[in-house]
Design an enzyme around this catalytic site. Sequence first.
Site, mmCIF file in Angstrom:
data_model
loop_
_atom_site.group_PDB
_atom_site.id
_atom_site.type_symbol
_atom_site.label_atom_id
_atom_site.label_comp_id
_atom_site.label_asym_id
_atom_site.label_seq_id
_atom_site.Cartn_x
_atom_site.Cartn_y
_atom_site.Cartn_z
ATOM 1 N N TYR A 171 0.848 -1.201 0.000
ATOM 2 C CA TYR A 171 0.000 0.000 0.000
ATOM 3 C C TYR A 171 0.882 1.250 0.000
ATOM 4 C CZ TYR A 171 -3.027 3.665 1.862
ATOM 5 O OH TYR A 171 -3.688 4.847 2.062
ATOM 6 N N GLU A 194 -11.464 5.963 5.058
ATOM 7 C CA GLU A 194 -10.946 6.787 6.153
ATOM 8 C C GLU A 194 -12.021 7.033 7.218
ATOM 9 O OE1 GLU A 194 -7.910 7.394 6.762
ATOM 10 O OE2 GLU A 194 -6.902 7.261 4.832
ATOM 11 N N TRP A 210 -5.252 1.727 10.578
ATOM 12 C CA TRP A 210 -5.409 1.676 9.129
ATOM 13 C C TRP A 210 -5.215 0.260 8.601
ATOM 14 C CZ3 TRP A 210 -7.971 3.769 5.566
ATOM 15 C CH2 TRP A 210 -7.634 3.616 4.220
#
Length: 187
Positions: A18, A40, A48
Amino acid sequence: MEKHRCGWCVGDDLYEAYHDKEWGTPVKDDKLLFEFLILETFQAGLSWITILRKRENFRKAFDNFDYKKIASYKQDKIDALLQDAGIIRNKLKVNSAITNAAAYIKIQKEFGSFSAYIWSFVNNKPIKNALTNYKEGPANTPLSDAISKDLKKRGFKFVGSTVVYAFMQATGMVNDHEISCFRYNEV
């Protein structure tokens, strides 16, 4: 020779991929911007990596982040989402995805695209910070405060300043790669 990466992603293959391919790369595509916005908002209060590991499940559950479809979700779809163990089953966050999709469409109508709206906050050019260690990076800034306030005024939910700043980092509105990271000068 091993590439130097930002310290937050080192040691996890999914995180590193990522980081290497997406994080901090300027995103101007409305569909992808919406995906990041939704992810988000679901990340609020969580890590995350938790969201990244569920990203494909989110794509399936939320019709590949088709905001037009999401804006028209009815109660049966909401109930199904709340039963889907593959995503974060938070009623407020699920409902906010629907609210945010409708608000997203209104912004597109007003500005021509969500991209035009959101990138105007940085004059269409990424802010390039100079972090030597990712831990020096802020959780929010006066700019993320202002964007958050404007999004909320337009009806968005779960878009506090910290969520907005994470969105700005993810979509390349701000470059918070460490200056020693191989991606710092690439994005």
